[in-house]
Design a protein around this motif. Structure first.
Motif, short mmCIF file in Angstrom:
data_model
loop_
_atom_site.label_atom_id
_atom_site.label_comp_id
_atom_site.label_asym_id
_atom_site.label_seq_id
_atom_site.Cartn_x
_atom_site.Cartn_y
_atom_site.Cartn_z
N PHE A 26 0.82 -1.21 0.00
CA PHE A 26 0.00 0.00 0.00
C PHE A 26 0.85 1.26 0.00
CE2 PHE A 26 0.53 -0.58 4.58
CZ PHE A 26 0.72 0.72 5.03
N VAL A 27 2.09 1.18 0.47
CA VAL A 27 2.98 2.35 0.45
C VAL A 27 3.29 2.72 -1.00
CG1 VAL A 27 5.27 3.21 1.08
CG2 VAL A 27 3.98 1.82 2.70
N LEU A 28 3.56 1.73 -1.82
CA LEU A 28 3.81 1.98 -3.23
C LEU A 28 2.56 2.51 -3.92
CD1 LEU A 28 5.75 1.85 -5.60
CD2 LEU A 28 5.09 -0.52 -5.93
N TRP A 29 1.41 1.97 -3.59
CA TRP A 29 0.16 2.45 -4.19
C TRP A 29 -0.13 3.89 -3.78
CZ3 TRP A 29 -1.93 0.72 -8.30
CH2 TRP A 29 -1.79 -0.61 -8.65
N ILE A 30 0.15 4.24 -2.54
CA ILE A 30 -0.04 5.62 -2.09
C ILE A 30 0.84 6.56 -2.90
CG2 ILE A 30 0.37 7.21 -0.17
CD1 ILE A 30 -0.62 5.00 1.71
N LEU A 31 2.10 6.18 -3.11
CA LEU A 31 3.01 7.01 -3.89
C LEU A 31 2.54 7.14 -5.35
CD1 LEU A 31 6.47 5.86 -2.53
CD2 LEU A 31 5.43 8.11 -2.27
N ILE A 32 2.05 6.05 -5.91
CA ILE A 32 1.56 6.09 -7.29
C ILE A 32 0.34 7.01 -7.40
CG2 ILE A 32 0.43 4.72 -9.10
CD1 ILE A 32 2.31 2.40 -8.26
N PHE A 33 -0.61 6.87 -6.49
CA PHE A 33 -1.80 7.72 -6.53
C PHE A 33 -1.44 9.18 -6.26
CE2 PHE A 33 -4.38 3.77 -5.62
CZ PHE A 33 -4.91 3.71 -6.89
N LEU A 34 -0.48 9.42 -5.37
CA LEU A 34 -0.03 10.78 -5.10
C LEU A 34 0.59 11.39 -6.35
CD1 LEU A 34 0.18 12.91 -2.90
CD2 LEU A 34 2.38 11.94 -2.27
N SER A 35 1.34 10.61 -7.09
CA SER A 35 1.93 11.09 -8.34
C SER A 35 0.85 11.44 -9.36
CB SER A 35 2.86 10.04 -8.93
OG SER A 35 3.95 9.80 -8.09
N ILE A 36 -0.16 10.59 -9.46
CA ILE A 36 -1.26 10.85 -10.40
C ILE A 36 -2.03 12.10 -10.00
CG2 ILE A 36 -3.48 9.96 -11.24
CD1 ILE A 36 -2.21 7.14 -11.03
N ILE A 37 -2.32 12.24 -8.72
CA ILE A 37 -3.05 13.41 -8.24
C ILE A 37 -2.25 14.68 -8.47
CG2 ILE A 37 -3.89 14.56 -6.15
CD1 ILE A 37 -4.74 11.73 -5.18
N LEU A 38 -0.95 14.65 -8.20
CA LEU A 38 -0.12 15.83 -8.43
C LEU A 38 -0.03 16.18 -9.91
CD1 LEU A 38 2.82 15.35 -5.90
CD2 LEU A 38 1.03 17.08 -5.86
N THR A 39 -0.03 15.17 -10.77
CA THR A 39 -0.02 15.43 -12.21
C THR A 39 -1.29 16.15 -12.64
OG1 THR A 39 1.31 13.45 -12.60
CG2 THR A 39 0.10 14.35 -14.47
N ILE A 40 -2.42 15.69 -12.13
CA ILE A 40 -3.71 16.31 -12.47
C ILE A 40 -3.77 17.73 -11.93
CG2 ILE A 40 -6.20 16.21 -12.05
CD1 ILE A 40 -5.87 13.11 -12.10
N VAL A 41 -3.38 17.92 -10.68
CA VAL A 41 -3.42 19.25 -10.06
C VAL A 41 -2.50 20.21 -10.80
CG1 VAL A 41 -2.84 20.55 -7.98
CG2 VAL A 41 -4.18 18.46 -7.80
N ASN A 42 -1.27 19.78 -11.10
CA ASN A 42 -0.34 20.65 -11.83
C ASN A 42 -0.88 20.99 -13.21
OD1 ASN A 42 1.65 21.05 -9.92
ND2 ASN A 42 2.77 19.21 -10.48
N GLY A 43 -1.50 20.03 -13.87
CA GLY A 43 -2.10 20.30 -15.18
C GLY A 43 -3.23 21.31 -15.09
N LEU A 44 -4.07 21.17 -14.10
CA LEU A 44 -5.17 22.12 -13.94
C LEU A 44 -4.68 23.52 -13.61
CD1 LEU A 44 -7.77 19.95 -11.99
CD2 LEU A 44 -7.88 20.67 -14.38
N ILE A 45 -3.66 23.61 -12.79
CA ILE A 45 -3.12 24.92 -12.42
C ILE A 45 -2.46 25.58 -13.62
CG2 ILE A 45 -1.34 26.07 -11.04
CD1 ILE A 45 -2.06 24.15 -8.77
N GLU A 46 -1.75 24.82 -14.44
CA GLU A 46 -1.09 25.39 -15.61
C GLU A 46 -2.10 25.85 -16.66
OE1 GLU A 46 2.11 26.11 -16.02
OE2 GLU A 46 2.46 25.41 -13.98
N VAL A 47 -3.25 25.19 -16.75
CA VAL A 47 -4.26 25.57 -17.73
C VAL A 47 -4.91 26.88 -17.33
CG1 VAL A 47 -6.51 24.92 -18.66
CG2 VAL A 47 -4.69 23.24 -18.53
N ARG A 48 -5.07 27.10 -16.04
CA ARG A 48 -5.69 28.33 -15.55
C ARG A 48 -4.88 29.46 -15.92
NH1 ARG A 48 -7.23 28.92 -9.60
NH2 ARG A 48 -9.05 30.06 -10.21
#
Length: 59
Positions: free
Chosen positions: A37-59
């Motif tokens: 689950f530690v690896l899964w948390i890191l993977i999901f955190l990476s995905i979430i940060l990618t989405i958040v960074n993408g949304l912020i850059e589009v704004r």
């Protein structure tokens, strides 16, 4: 580049690098004691940060 964008990029790169390192070391057996689950948390955190960074850059 302004400070918030630079710190956001730094956090993103650090989380992505940690995910890759943990994945590789766990795959070759050096971190076999680490729960999956530690690896899964890191993977999901990476995905979430990618989405958040993408949304912020589009704004």
């Amino acid at each position: 580049m302004n400070q918030p964008s630079n710190s956001r990029a730094t956090v993103y790169i650090v989380v992505l690098a940690m995910t890759a390192i943990v994945w590789i070391l766990r795959g070759i057996g050096l971190l076999a004691f680490l729960p999956g689950f530690v690896l899964w948390i890191l993977i999901f955190l990476s995905i979430i940060l990618t989405i958040v960074n993408g949304l912020i850059e589009v704004r």
